[in-house]
Design a protein around this motif. Structure first.
Motif: not given
Length: 221
Positions: A104-132
């Motif tokens: 069970t996950v609950a996200l807040p309504n907003t984020v304010s001044g949240a710090l993070g890092r940029i990540v450039l995702p890459s697809n792995n051809p060996l992984i099969t997506e199961t979501a629909t």
């Protein structure tokens, strides 16, 4: 074996380059989304601050995320900041004992001044997506495929992931670790494969020499 040694060496060199890039990015000032749009260099690992509203109804759970040997999920949500939709990694949550039972996950309504890092995702051809593409939420995904996520959410996303780094929410574990295996480990593996390759070469060489000697002796008898 020689090819594997070379592969590990190249991975080590790439990791060393990434570590240097992270160190350089860490020395820069924190960017905003607006500034990122006009930034001309490599945006990977750049520090960024974001404020905006969150889409609490549509949460993605990135499967097979391990923390201290325990399986769980990476929690992904969409933040809207001045008309820009950004995929945000809020951190890790533990999985349940029964795999089909989601945390069970609950996200807040907003984020304010949240710090993070940029990540450039890459697809792995060996992984099969199961979501629909259905209306079931939260949705478990196998990898961060930006095109698929855009299809699921029916929104245009920025072409990067924002991984939050501040650990100010006890609901999540936030441990930003862009380089899981250090370059030195890859170099050690390269040396091991090189040693095995050399040993195999000498075994083959002496076996072939003995065989040729035996054939030569038989011909002279």
């Amino acid at each position: 074996m020689f090819a594997l040694a070379n592969w590990q060496l190249q991975r080590g060199l790439n990791k060393a380059q990434r570590v240097a890039s992270i160190a350089a990015a860490s020395s820069r000032e924190t960017f905003t989304l607006e500034q990122i749009k006009f930034y001309q260099g490599d945006i990977q690992d750049l520090p960024i601050v974001i404020s905006g509203t969150l889409n609490r109804a549509h949460i993605l759970l990135l499967d097979n995320q391990i923390h201290q040997g325990r399986p769980g999920f990476g929690v992904l949500g969409i933040a809207n900041s001045d008309g820009q939709n950004v995929l945000v990694n809020f951190g890790w949550v533990a999985g349940k004992r029964v795999r089909t039972e989601l945390p069970t996950v609950a996200l807040p309504n907003t984020v304010s001044g949240a710090l993070g890092r940029i990540v450039l995702p890459s697809n792995n051809p060996l992984i099969t997506e199961t979501a629909t593409l259905d209306a079931e939420w939260p949705k478990v995904i196998q990898q961060i495929d930006m095109r698929f996520i855009e299809q699921v959410l029916q929104v245009k996303l920025e072409p990067f992931l924002l991984t939050l780094t501040e650990n100010n929410n006890p609901q999540f574990v936030r441990k930003w670790q862009p380089v899981v295996m250090p370059p030195e480990k890859h170099y050690a593996y390269a040396v091991q494969w090189l040693g095995l390759g050399i040993a195999a070469f000498f075994v083959y060489f002496f076996a072939l020499r003995n065989r040729l000697k035996k054939v030569s002796n038989e011909e002279h008898q």
